[in-house]
Design an enzyme around this catalytic site. Structure first.
Site, PDB file in Angstrom:
ATOM      1  N   GLU A  20      -1.127   1.188  -5.077  1.00  0.00           N
ATOM      2  CA  GLU A  20      -0.933  -0.009  -4.270  1.00  0.00           C
ATOM      3  C   GLU A  20      -0.842  -1.218  -5.191  1.00  0.00           C
ATOM      4  O   GLU A  20      -1.829  -1.595  -5.830  1.00  0.00           O
ATOM      5  CB  GLU A  20      -2.092  -0.114  -3.290  1.00  0.00           C
ATOM      6  CG  GLU A  20      -2.239   1.193  -2.506  1.00  0.00           C
ATOM      7  CD  GLU A  20      -3.612   1.401  -1.886  1.00  0.00           C
ATOM      8  OE1 GLU A  20      -4.256   0.397  -1.534  1.00  0.00           O
ATOM      9  OE2 GLU A  20      -4.040   2.552  -1.767  1.00  0.00           O
TER      10      GLU A  20
ATOM     11  N   HIS B  33       0.851  -1.204   0.000  1.00  0.00           N
ATOM     12  CA  HIS B  33       0.000   0.000   0.000  1.00  0.00           C
ATOM     13  C   HIS B  33       0.888   1.257   0.000  1.00  0.00           C
ATOM     14  O   HIS B  33       0.953   2.001   0.983  1.00  0.00           O
ATOM     15  CB  HIS B  33      -0.876  -0.066   1.254  1.00  0.00           C
ATOM     16  CG  HIS B  33      -2.006   0.903   1.341  1.00  0.00           C
ATOM     17  ND1 HIS B  33      -1.866   2.259   1.160  1.00  0.00           N
ATOM     18  CD2 HIS B  33      -3.326   0.704   1.614  1.00  0.00           C
ATOM     19  CE1 HIS B  33      -3.044   2.849   1.328  1.00  0.00           C
ATOM     20  NE2 HIS B  33      -3.943   1.931   1.600  1.00  0.00           N
TER      21      HIS B  33
HETATM   22  O1  TA6 Z   1      -6.395   1.550  -0.458  1.00  0.00           O
HETATM   23  C1  TA6 Z   1      -7.399   2.426  -0.331  1.00  0.00           C
HETATM   24  C2  TA6 Z   1      -7.957   2.290   1.032  1.00  0.00           C
HETATM   25  O2  TA6 Z   1      -8.476   1.016   1.222  1.00  0.00           O
HETATM   26  C3  TA6 Z   1      -8.997   3.376   1.210  1.00  0.00           C
HETATM   27  O3  TA6 Z   1     -10.303   2.933   1.076  1.00  0.00           O
HETATM   28  C4  TA6 Z   1      -8.617   3.939   2.513  1.00  0.00           C
HETATM   29  O4  TA6 Z   1      -9.455   4.422   3.357  1.00  0.00           O
HETATM   30  C5  TA6 Z   1      -7.208   3.603   2.709  1.00  0.00           C
HETATM   31  O5  TA6 Z   1      -6.941   2.465   2.001  1.00  0.00           O
HETATM   32  C6  TA6 Z   1      -6.489   3.749   3.998  1.00  0.00           C
HETATM   33  O6  TA6 Z   1      -6.895   2.759   4.893  1.00  0.00           O
HETATM   34  P1  TA6 Z   1      -6.420   2.785   6.382  1.00  0.00           P
HETATM   35  O7  TA6 Z   1      -7.046   1.574   7.017  1.00  0.00           O
HETATM   36  O8  TA6 Z   1      -4.922   2.704   6.369  1.00  0.00           O
HETATM   37  O9  TA6 Z   1      -6.892   4.093   6.962  1.00  0.00           O
END
Ligand code: TA6
Length: 298
Positions: free
Chosen positions: A270, A167
């Site tokens: 990601e 990510h």
């Molecule tokens: O990858 C995108 C995502 O899944 C979004 O929907 C989002 O809110 C983000 O990742 C961050 O997630 P987190 O749990 O690290 O706040």
């Protein structure tokens, strides 16, 4: 031969290593084997570390490269085969690996660069609610480019199905000026419009909250950043899907670990195995998800 220095640092509750070579510097947390920052000497950072990052045990840091494993995002949004692997209560977003301590197996010189290897010992059957036996390793290579390789090997007797992602948070001068190339013409899932499937027209420019799953992605995607005169090149392997995220104004305000204007200086691409690009591991089988992050001046 690479010369390098390793310094251990404490950031809030997290043990970290700062690894510097003559070319670049990496900060890595033991929790999640999470790269927190990456900067090449004399250049702006390549990976973004939030100004308001929270360094707390059990909470992934808003920075660098959290490893999402053995599921990506909301477990309920994953295919049944991934959901069926988990027997716990409330499933945390983005899986279990990003908030647990990994073991540093070693840092060594490799050719002209460095090789850093981690494993998650709990993945061998001791993760809460996820009793499968998988050897999970993350190899980070630092040379001209930064390479990450996440390998899952099924050591048990029954098949294991996962979704996952590296990510990655990239640093940009201003997301409103940046664009992502390589997605032209791809199908994507618009998670902000009821997960409707759409088709990308041209390169991706950012003009609002963005949270998309791109499908059948090519191995090369790029971030073009005209203000910093650079192109960040991502070369993936073992992946045919990618998630692109920017929270924009309102979502950023809701995130305690991001400044209200923090969204302007980051975007996530990601490298993933999500949606119909899952990983099914038969007993004894392994899969590697990789990304190489390079950069050129334009
Ligand atoms: O990858 C995108 C995502 O899944 C979004 O929907 C989002 O809110 C983000 O990742 C961050 O997630 P987190 O749990 O690290 O706040």
């Amino acid at each position: 031969m690479a010369t390098y220095q390793v310094v251990t640092e404490q950031h809030g509750e997290l043990n970290c290593w700062r690894i510097s070579s003559d070319r670049a510097e990496l900060l890595i947390a033991q929790q999640g084997a999470q790269i927190l920052s990456y900067q090449r000497v004399g250049e702006p950072p390549l990976l973004w570390l939030s100004d308001q990052a929270i360094f707390r045990q059990g909470k992934s840091v808003r920075a660098g490269v959290p490893v999402c494993w053995p599921w990506f995002g909301n477990l309920q949004r994953n295919p049944q085969a991934v959901q069926a692997m988990y027997h716990g209560e409330q499933a945390p977003a983005h899986g279990l690996a990003r908030s647990r301590d990994w073991q540093l197996l070693g840092i060594e010189e490799a050719g002209t660069g460095l090789r850093i290897e981690f494993q998650l010992p709990e993945a061998r059957g001791d993760l809460p609610g996820w009793p499968h036996d998988v050897e999970l390793k993350l190899v980070v290579e630092l040379d001209e480019a930064l390479k990450l390789n996440l390998t899952s090997r099924n050591m048990g007797n029954s098949p294991v199905t996962i979704s996952q992602a590296l990510h990655s948070y990239f640093a940009v001068s201003d997301v409103r000026q940046a664009r992502v190339e390589g997605v032209e013409g791809l199908g994507y899932i618009e998670t902000l419009a009821d997960w409707e499937q759409r088709q990308q027209q041209g390169a991706l420019a950012f003009a609002g909250e963005t949270d998309r799953i791109y499908l059948d992605t090519p191995s090369q995607l790029s971030i073009v950043d005209p203000h910093w005169n650079r192109r960040i090149n991502l070369t993936s392997s073992g992946s045919r899907s990618a998630v692109i995220w920017n929270p924009w104004t309102d979502r950023a305000r809701e995130l305690a670990d991001m400044a209200d204007d923090g969204w302007q200086r980051m975007l996530c691409i990601e490298t993933a195995n999500v949606w119909n690009d899952l990983v099914e591991l038969k007993p004894g089988a392994s899969h590697s998800l990789g990304v190489q992050i390079g950069c050129e001046m334009i």
